[in-house]
Write a protein that holds these residues in place. Structure first.
Motif, PDB file in Angstrom:
ATOM      1  N   UNK A 115      55.641 100.005  58.879  1.00 51.55           N
ATOM      2  CA  UNK A 115      54.716  98.884  58.951  1.00 51.55           C
ATOM      3  C   UNK A 115      53.662  98.912  57.864  1.00 51.55           C
ATOM      4  N   UNK A 116      53.293  97.734  57.410  1.00 48.70           N
ATOM      5  CA  UNK A 116      52.119  97.630  56.528  1.00 48.70           C
ATOM      6  C   UNK A 116      51.113  96.683  57.173  1.00 48.70           C
ATOM      7  N   UNK A 117      49.863  97.080  57.030  1.00 47.70           N
ATOM      8  CA  UNK A 117      48.786  96.263  57.545  1.00 47.70           C
ATOM      9  C   UNK A 117      48.390  95.257  56.470  1.00 47.70           C
ATOM     10  N   UNK A 118      48.619  93.976  56.730  1.00 51.64           N
ATOM     11  CA  UNK A 118      48.369  92.973  55.701  1.00 51.64           C
ATOM     12  C   UNK A 118      46.907  92.550  55.653  1.00 51.64           C
ATOM     13  N   UNK A 119      46.306  92.450  56.818  1.00 52.17           N
ATOM     14  CA  UNK A 119      44.958  91.892  56.849  1.00 52.17           C
ATOM     15  C   UNK A 119      44.378  92.138  58.230  1.00 52.17           C
ATOM     16  N   UNK A 120      43.057  92.269  58.283  1.00 52.29           N
ATOM     17  CA  UNK A 120      42.386  92.354  59.580  1.00 52.29           C
ATOM     18  C   UNK A 120      41.560  91.083  59.756  1.00 52.29           C
ATOM     19  N   UNK A 121      41.702  90.470  60.913  1.00 54.62           N
ATOM     20  CA  UNK A 121      41.050  89.187  61.181  1.00 54.62           C
ATOM     21  C   UNK A 121      39.816  89.412  62.053  1.00 54.62           C
ATOM     22  N   UNK A 122      38.698  88.818  61.641  1.00 49.23           N
ATOM     23  CA  UNK A 122      37.465  88.907  62.425  1.00 49.23           C
ATOM     24  C   UNK A 122      37.205  87.553  63.093  1.00 49.23           C
ATOM     25  N   UNK A 123      36.192  87.502  63.934  1.00 50.76           N
ATOM     26  CA  UNK A 123      35.896  86.275  64.679  1.00 50.76           C
ATOM     27  C   UNK A 123      35.680  85.088  63.741  1.00 50.76           C
ATOM     28  N   UNK A 124      36.153  83.957  64.153  1.00 49.81           N
ATOM     29  CA  UNK A 124      36.058  82.673  63.458  1.00 49.81           C
ATOM     30  C   UNK A 124      36.920  82.596  62.209  1.00 49.81           C
TER      31      UNK A 124
ATOM     32  N   UNK B  86      44.728  80.011  48.645  1.00 49.20           N
ATOM     33  CA  UNK B  86      44.569  80.484  47.270  1.00 49.20           C
ATOM     34  C   UNK B  86      43.832  81.823  47.238  1.00 49.20           C
ATOM     35  N   UNK B  87      42.797  81.929  48.061  1.00 50.37           N
ATOM     36  CA  UNK B  87      42.038  83.194  48.103  1.00 50.37           C
ATOM     37  C   UNK B  87      42.946  84.329  48.579  1.00 50.37           C
ATOM     38  N   UNK B  88      43.812  84.046  49.575  1.00 45.23           N
ATOM     39  CA  UNK B  88      44.733  85.069  50.069  1.00 45.23           C
ATOM     40  C   UNK B  88      45.714  85.486  48.981  1.00 45.23           C
ATOM     41  N   UNK B  89      46.220  84.505  48.232  1.00 43.05           N
ATOM     42  CA  UNK B  89      47.177  84.824  47.161  1.00 43.05           C
ATOM     43  C   UNK B  89      46.513  85.695  46.103  1.00 43.05           C
TER      44      UNK B  89
ATOM     45  N   UNK C 175      47.606  89.359  44.902  1.00 43.91           N
ATOM     46  CA  UNK C 175      47.906  89.667  43.498  1.00 43.91           C
ATOM     47  C   UNK C 175      47.157  90.923  43.070  1.00 43.91           C
ATOM     48  N   UNK C 176      45.899  91.020  43.477  1.00 46.25           N
ATOM     49  CA  UNK C 176      45.107  92.200  43.117  1.00 46.25           C
ATOM     50  C   UNK C 176      45.707  93.448  43.747  1.00 46.25           C
ATOM     51  N   UNK C 177      46.132  93.313  44.991  1.00 48.26           N
ATOM     52  CA  UNK C 177      46.701  94.489  45.663  1.00 48.26           C
ATOM     53  C   UNK C 177      48.032  94.890  45.045  1.00 48.26           C
ATOM     54  N   UNK C 178      48.808  93.886  44.664  1.00 50.70           N
ATOM     55  CA  UNK C 178      50.090  94.181  44.010  1.00 50.70           C
ATOM     56  C   UNK C 178      49.854  94.906  42.695  1.00 50.70           C
ATOM     57  N   UNK C 179      48.885  94.419  41.941  1.00 53.47           N
ATOM     58  CA  UNK C 179      48.569  95.056  40.659  1.00 53.47           C
ATOM     59  C   UNK C 179      48.149  96.507  40.879  1.00 53.47           C
ATOM     60  N   UNK C 180      47.295  96.735  41.887  1.00 51.24           N
ATOM     61  CA  UNK C 180      46.856  98.100  42.160  1.00 51.24           C
ATOM     62  C   UNK C 180      48.023  98.998  42.543  1.00 51.24           C
ATOM     63  N   UNK C 181      48.898  98.461  43.374  1.00 52.70           N
ATOM     64  CA  UNK C 181      50.065  99.251  43.785  1.00 52.70           C
ATOM     65  C   UNK C 181      50.892  99.645  42.573  1.00 52.70           C
ATOM     66  N   UNK C 182      51.136  98.653  41.696  1.00 53.47           N
ATOM     67  CA  UNK C 182      51.990  98.897  40.541  1.00 53.47           C
ATOM     68  C   UNK C 182      51.353  99.888  39.584  1.00 53.47           C
TER      69      UNK C 182
END
Lengths: 80, 233
Positions: free
Chosen positions: B69-78, B133-136, B140-147
């Motif tokens: 499993x990978x944790x994609x995102x944590x969601x907070x209230x609202x 767009x913000x999610x993408x 992209x930043x996370x992909x770059x870091x991984x690579x």
């Protein structure tokens, strides 16, 4: 009494430990492994342990020098 | 806890919604409460609802066929989650599971209802586009870091291996001397001279190492081990 209030003999002993490499400490007193783990250092099993002195460890992890040495010497004594 | 129209103003996608819009949304939604560690939906379920978390915390995670499993995102209230049913037509499924980290409550809104609202209210659609767009960009930043960080880890490990096998301690504070060039390190790591040079320059700037002609000196062994080991995990 010497600097920081401990006796001269204790101070000499501490200075000696400060200059020892992590590997030498672990080899001569394996019981110290427990101590390094309890302090959450990455020293046990570290591939560069032979290059770090106890002084380096204290600096790197920002430990209180006097407290660290006091505890570490207790573990060293367990092996003697 | 009753949810009011003004509470929904906190939701990024609803920031330009009118009171009338918000009331319509409320009328067409239901409240769902899930206990800690429970699921609002599973990966692969039909994406019939989108959710607005009103209390608690939810993690979105994706599994591969082997169950990793990978944790994609944590969601907070609202924050909104599970919204892809709005944009994708019939047959959309959730690409990730939504599991609660604590007892949580969310507003569930039918995807088809939200879609029909957006057809006549472009300001809602644009705010959703902004969020996507913000999610993408974040991905992209996370992909770059991984690579890039994979190489960083490989190079750090190569230096540590070299130090362990051939390094010599020079002076009390001066560090561990390695008699290898950047090209040697590039070849050891299946990397390029350019990449190794860029990494070594970065580490030199941070004070971890010092480089010279055909030699590399490790000044902060601990930091190098940290780079190598943290990423291994």
């Amino acid at each position: 009494m010497g600097e920081k209030g401990y006796s001269v003999s204790t101070m000499n002993e501490y200075l000696e430990i400060l200059n020892m490499s992590v590997v030498d400490v672990l080899k001569s007193a394996p019981a110290t492994a427990k101590f390094f783990i309890s302090q959450h250092t990455d020293c046990v099993g570290c591939r560069l342990a032979r290059f770090c002195s106890i002084e380096d460890v204290i600096k790197t992890y920002e430990f209180d020098e006097e407290k660290f040495l006091k505890e570490l010497s207790k573990y060293i004594l367990q092996n003697h | 806890m009753e949810i009011l129209a003004k509470d929904l103003k906190q939701v990024v996608v609803f920031q330009h919604a009118t009171d009338n819009d918000l009331n319509l949304i409320l009328q067409n939604s239901i409240t769902r409460s899930i206990e800690e560690s429970g699921f609002f939906f599973h990966q692969g379920d039909d994406a019939k609802f989108l959710y607005i978390l009103t209390s608690g915390q939810v993690k979105l995670m994706q599994s591969n066929p082997n169950g990793q499993q990978v944790n994609l995102r944590t969601i907070a209230a609202w924050q909104m989650f599970g919204a892809l049913g709005i944009a994708q037509s019939d047959g959309a499924t959730y690409p990730a599971a939504a599991q609660t980290l604590e007892d949580s409550t969310a507003l569930a809104i039918q995807s088809t209802f939200m879609r029909s609202m957006m057809e006549t209210r472009p300001y809602l659609a644009f705010d959703l586009m902004n969020l996507m767009t913000a999610y993408i960009q974040e991905m992209q930043a996370r992909y770059r870091e991984l690579a890039t960080e994979k190489v960083e880890q490989r190079v750090a490990n190569a230096l540590i291996r070299l130090a362990g096998q051939t390094g010599t301690k020079v002076g009390k504070e001066a560090g561990i001397l390695l008699s290898f060039s950047r090209q040697d390190v590039a070849e050891m790591t299946g990397s390029t001279l350019y990449t190794v040079s860029r990494l070594l320059s970065e580490w030199e700037r941070q004070g971890f190492i010092k480089t010279g002609r055909e030699k590399i000196t490790i000044l902060k062994p601990h930091d190098l081990v940290r780079i190598a080991d943290r990423l291994e995990k």
